[in-house]
Every structure is written in structure tokens, then in C-alpha cells.
Design an enzyme around this catalytic site. Structure first.
Site, PDB file in Angstrom:
ATOM      1  N   SER A 129      -3.793  10.799  -5.483  1.00 31.25           N
ATOM      2  CA  SER A 129      -3.052  10.192  -6.583  1.00 31.25           C
ATOM      3  C   SER A 129      -3.796   9.086  -7.323  1.00 31.25           C
ATOM      4  O   SER A 129      -3.329   7.952  -7.438  1.00 31.25           O
ATOM      5  CB  SER A 129      -1.680   9.692  -6.115  1.00 31.25           C
ATOM      6  OG  SER A 129      -0.813   9.737  -7.222  1.00 31.25           O
ATOM      7  N   ASP A 175       4.536   8.795  -5.628  1.00 27.75           N
ATOM      8  CA  ASP A 175       3.183   8.267  -5.812  1.00 27.75           C
ATOM      9  C   ASP A 175       3.194   6.854  -6.387  1.00 27.75           C
ATOM     10  O   ASP A 175       2.467   5.970  -5.930  1.00 27.75           O
ATOM     11  CB  ASP A 175       2.370   9.179  -6.738  1.00 27.75           C
ATOM     12  CG  ASP A 175       2.269  10.581  -6.195  1.00 27.75           C
ATOM     13  OD1 ASP A 175       2.702  10.809  -5.048  1.00 27.75           O
ATOM     14  OD2 ASP A 175       1.761  11.455  -6.926  1.00 27.75           O
TER      15      ASP A 175
HETATM   16  P1  ADP Z   1      -4.803  12.955  -8.676  1.00 25.84           P
HETATM   17  O1  ADP Z   1      -4.362  13.841  -7.558  1.00 25.84           O
HETATM   18  O2  ADP Z   1      -6.077  12.260  -8.366  1.00 25.84           O
HETATM   19  O3  ADP Z   1      -3.711  12.038  -9.138  1.00 25.84           O
HETATM   20  P2  ADP Z   1      -4.362  14.015 -11.291  1.00 25.84           P
HETATM   21  O4  ADP Z   1      -4.852  15.229 -11.990  1.00 25.84           O
HETATM   22  O5  ADP Z   1      -2.902  13.811 -11.157  1.00 25.84           O
HETATM   23  O6  ADP Z   1      -5.106  13.953  -9.889  1.00 25.84           O
HETATM   24  O7  ADP Z   1      -4.911  12.715 -12.043  1.00 25.84           O
HETATM   25  C1  ADP Z   1      -6.266  12.622 -12.397  1.00 25.84           C
HETATM   26  C2  ADP Z   1      -6.351  12.175 -13.846  1.00 25.84           C
HETATM   27  O8  ADP Z   1      -6.003  10.764 -13.952  1.00 25.84           O
HETATM   28  C3  ADP Z   1      -7.756  12.250 -14.403  1.00 25.84           C
HETATM   29  O9  ADP Z   1      -8.041  13.550 -14.875  1.00 25.84           O
HETATM   30  C4  ADP Z   1      -7.697  11.229 -15.518  1.00 25.84           C
HETATM   31  O10 ADP Z   1      -7.068  11.766 -16.655  1.00 25.84           O
HETATM   32  C5  ADP Z   1      -6.808  10.144 -14.927  1.00 25.84           C
HETATM   33  N1  ADP Z   1      -7.655   9.144 -14.246  1.00 25.84           N
HETATM   34  C6  ADP Z   1      -7.687   8.849 -12.932  1.00 25.84           C
HETATM   35  N2  ADP Z   1      -8.600   7.893 -12.661  1.00 25.84           N
HETATM   36  C7  ADP Z   1      -9.178   7.574 -13.842  1.00 25.84           C
HETATM   37  C8  ADP Z   1     -10.217   6.661 -14.251  1.00 25.84           C
HETATM   38  N3  ADP Z   1     -10.851   5.905 -13.369  1.00 25.84           N
HETATM   39  N4  ADP Z   1     -10.523   6.603 -15.575  1.00 25.84           N
HETATM   40  C9  ADP Z   1      -9.878   7.371 -16.459  1.00 25.84           C
HETATM   41  N5  ADP Z   1      -8.923   8.243 -16.139  1.00 25.84           N
HETATM   42  C10 ADP Z   1      -8.567   8.356 -14.865  1.00 25.84           C
HETATM   43 MG    MG Z   2      -1.815  12.701  -9.814  1.00 21.68          MG
END
Ligand code: ADP
Ligand code: MG
Length: 405
Positions: A129, A175
Site C-alpha cells: 500500500s 489501508d
Molecule cells: P500499492 O499496492 O503499492 O498501493 P497501487 O497501484 O495501489 O499499489 O499504488 C501505486 C501507485 O501509487 C503508483 O503507481 C503511483 O501512482 C502512486 N505512488 C506511490 N508511491 C509514489 C511515489 N513515491 N511517487 C509518486 N507516486 C507514487
Molecule cells: Mg494501493
């Protein structure tokens, strides 16, 4: 994080933006759900912990209505106007921040413009997350800098709405809740219907929570998720008529009630219901086991959760099952399950301290031998929910700098 991280963030802020003034720093953790798989959308129970993989944010106010954001991870700078927030079709990531700003304003708060630098240490898309950590850290930055006085549950709700209603991701409240409300060495027992929660102390420090990413993502995930939603809905309706009770969601059916009528359900629906109903019970039992400091029982429940997700709910896959199989064959592993939506993604494992290193080596080797894929392993500590990193860091940074020069 340490002084060097904050110094780096400050340097990036100065390099990317023209403003002046001292930045303030904020952090929000990622999470892993110990037990309670696919219970959230059935109004059931979950039990996540906040982990020491965090989103770091440096921010300082601007004197206009513009929000400028630089992501160190994507090496990309974007901006938007607080008075003209529109979904960005090309650049997905900025929408998480726009969503936060949108729902802060909708809920009656008056944030101003900010320069923001993001440094994400939650691996993206690993099921830990990173998205909630991002939303929560940014929401906290707005809240503190503009003295919006937002209490914790509201902060989590705003972050959740950003993801759900603005970005358009079908997510529950878990989350964002854990990223705000988590506490060091405690798990969060959360009722997804009422949002009542309890922080459960994990007193035993003889084990680690280890996350392992299969590094596979099967295409089925989304369609299967939607089908499971429907199947649970159908199951709930059938059980409501069989039990003649007030049943809105599977959460309302006890294991005993279910057992009395389950034979009248078609097999697939029966299996789905059995998973959800027994899983809710397992979350409660796991809570009890942790309170009793009975780690063996907690581990057993976690492993039973996986069996149920795999055989009754059918959201596992060969790689996840293989990983669980390898893990449970290692002496000193107390329990293991897939976590998240399934069809790939990560497993969560309770591993006794003295075998953590062997666990890592063997899991990597045996998983790679059979699949040709390198898994990622994260050994986790349970940390506090989001917070501001105290401002005297600036002082420390300056002193350190002066001493060095
Ligand atoms: P997760 O399981 O890691 O939450 P998600 O697909 O829900 O996966 O979220 C990932 C998305 O969150 C990335 O594709 C991006 O759009 C955003 N995100 C997360 N961390 C960053 C960051 N450090 N900088 C920019 N966007 C981010
Ligand atoms: Mg996510």
C-alpha cells in the site's frame, strides 16, 4: 529515516522549487494485513500492521493556490491549482495528491498551496500500500502546515476518498486507517462495517513479520475480484432467505448459522461463503491468540486462512501456493498466508528470529529453482502510524553541516 534523508529531501526541495522557508517533514507507513482476506467488502474484520517501509514528505507553504509536487521515485515534477482540480488522464500519480486536496476542501478545510517533495520507501505495487502511504503523508502535510485540525479517523477517510472516488480504485478503508492509526508493536483489529477498532499489543518479540513478493501478477485478478463480489452478494441473499434473519452482508452470519443451512447452497457459493464466514471468525480468534500471547495459535490461524483462500475462495495461484509451501516446510515458521487480492502479489509470514536469515535464503533459492523468478523479501518492524518528523531536525542538519565545513 535519518538526518541524511531529510537533508536530501531539503536539497531536492531547494533544487526543484524557487520558494524559500524551512520545510517540514512528514512520514506515513505502508502496511501488511496479517489476517482477514477478502473480508473487507463483506463488512467483516481485518488485522493489519503498519510497517517500517514509509513515504517521506518534505513540504513548505507557498503564497498562492498552486501545489507543486516532485516525486524522487519517478523523477517527475507536476503541479495543479487548488481551485481547478481535474483528473489527470496522462499522469496517474498526481491524482492521488489532487484527490487528497479535493476532499480536504470538500470536507470544509481550507488548505493553501505547497511545494512538496516525495520520497517513497514503500515498494510500489508490492501489496504494501504505497498508495495509502502517499495519500496519508500528503494529507498530514496539508493538515499540519495549514493548521486544519483534522482528527485521525477523518484524515484516514479523506485519504481513502482520494483513492476511491478521485483516482477510482476500488479500495476499502483498511489501508488508510492503519497508515494513520497504527502503533508500534500493535496490530489493528478493525471492523470494516462500523470502523470500530482496537490496537492489539504484540508482546512477543521472538519473531519477525516477513513479506515475500512472488513478483507475479496474473491478469485474472480484476475479473475474479468482481466475480467474488457478486458471489458473496448472492450468498448473502440466499442465506438471508434461508435464515429468515436480517442479513445484509456475510458478516451477519455466524459459523453455526451457516453450518445449519450450508447444504442448501450451490457448491461454489457455499465455498465462497464458508471462506468469508470462517475467516471473520479466524480474525477474532487471532486477536484473542495475540492477547493471550499465544503465537503458535496465531500462526496456525494465519496458515488456515491461506488454505481457505486457496481452496474455498480460489484467489491464490501456483506461485503463491508454492511460496506458502516452501515457507511452512521451514522449521521456525509459525504461519504463512497470501495477503491482498490474490492471483499474485505477496505472502506474509511469521518467522522466529533465529531462522529469519535461513528463511530468506531458502525461500529465494527454492522459489527461484521452481519458477525462475526472484522474489523480493521484506523483513518488517511494526511502527507507528503517520506523524510529523520533529522540526529540530533542521537544527541538527545545520549543525552537522557546520561541523563538517
Ligand atoms: P500499492 O499496492 O503499492 O498501493 P497501487 O497501484 O495501489 O499499489 O499504488 C501505486 C501507485 O501509487 C503508483 O503507481 C503511483 O501512482 C502512486 N505512488 C506511490 N508511491 C509514489 C511515489 N513515491 N511517487 C509518486 N507516486 C507514487
Ligand atoms: Mg494501493
Amino acid at each position: 529515516m535519518n538526518v541524511r534523508d531529510l537533508r536530501h529531501l531539503t536539497a531536492v526541495l531547494e533544487e526543484k522549487f524557487t520558494g524559500s522557508g524551512e520545510p517540514r517533514f512528514f512520514r506515513a507507513p505502508g502496511r501488511v494485513n496479517l489476517i482477514g482476506g477478502h473480508t473487507d467488502y463483506n463488512d467483516g474484520f481485518v488485522m493489519p500492521v503498519a510497517i517500517n517501509r514509509e513515504m517521506l514528505v518534505a513540504a513548505r507553504p507557498r503564497d498562492d493556490r498552486i501545489v507543486k509536487v516532485y516525486s524522487c521515485n519517478f523523477e517527475d515534477a507536476r503541479s495543479f491549482n487548488l481551485d481547478r482540480i481535474e483528473f489527470n488522464r496522462e499522469i496517474v500519480w498526481i491524482n492521488y495528491i489532487q484527490g487528497v486536496a479535493e476532499f480536504l476542501q470538500e470536507s470544509g478545510c481550507s488548505p493553501g498551496g505547497l511545494d512538496i517533495v516525495l520520497q517513497g520507501r514503500v515498494p510500489l505495487g508490492a501489496g504494501l500500500s504505497s498508495s495509502a502511504a502517499l495519500e496519508v503523508a500528503v494529507a498530514l502535510a496539508f493538515s499540519k502546515i495549514f493548521e486544519l485540525e483534522i482528527e485521525d479517523v477523518k484524515l484516514a477517510s479523506i485519504a481513502r476518498r482520494a483513492e476511491n472516488e478521485f483516482v477510482g480504485v476500488n479500495c476499502g478503508i483498511m489501508d488508510q486507517f492503519i497508515s494513520v492509526l497504527g502503533r508500534k508493536d500493535r496490530a489493528l483489529f478493525l471492523d470494516c462495517r462500523t470502523r470500530d477498532y482496537e490496537l492489539i499489543p504484540i508482546k512477543d518479540s521472538s519473531f519477525k513479520i516477513v513479506v515475500a513478493n512472488t513478483n507475479v501478477e496474473h491478469k485474472l485478478a480484476e475479473s475474479a475480484y468482481n466475480r467474488r463480489l457478486q458471489e458473496c452478494q448472492q450468498g448473502g441473499e440466499k442465506l438471508a432467505s434461508l435464515l429468515e434473519g436480517k442479513i445484509q452482508k456475510l458478516r451477519d452470519v455466524s459459523p453455526d448459522e451457516f453450518n445449519a443451512v450450508k447444504d442448501k447452497l450451490p457448491e461454489v457459493i457455499r465455498n465462497r461463503c464458508q471462506h468469508v464466514i470462517s475467516e471473520n471468525q479466524r480474525v477474532k480468534d487471532c486477536c484473542r491468540a495475540l492477547l493471550d500471547n499465544n503465537l503458535e495459535r496465531a500462526g496456525e490461524l494465519i496458515s488456515l486462512s491461506h488454505q481457505s483462500l486457496s481452496s474455498l475462495y480460489e484467489v491464490s495461484c501456483a506461485e503463491l501456493d508454492l511460496m506458502i509451501d516452501i515457507a511452512l516446510n521451514i522449521e521456525g515458521v509459525l504461519g504463512a498466508r497470501m495477503t491482498g487480492a490474490g492471483f499474485g502479489g505477496s505472502t506474509v509470514n511469521l518467522v522466529e528470529n533465529q531462522v529469519v536469515s535461513e528463511f530468506k535464503t531458502r525461500l529465494v533459492r527454492e522459489y527461484n529453482d521452481k519458477t525462475g523468478i526472484d522474489p523480493d523479501i521484506y523483513i518488517c518492524e511494526i511502527v507507528d502510524g503517520c506523524s510529523e518528523i520533529p522540526g529540530n531536525w533542521n537544527e541538527k542538519i545545520r549543525n552537522k553541516h557546520n561541523n563538517q565545513s
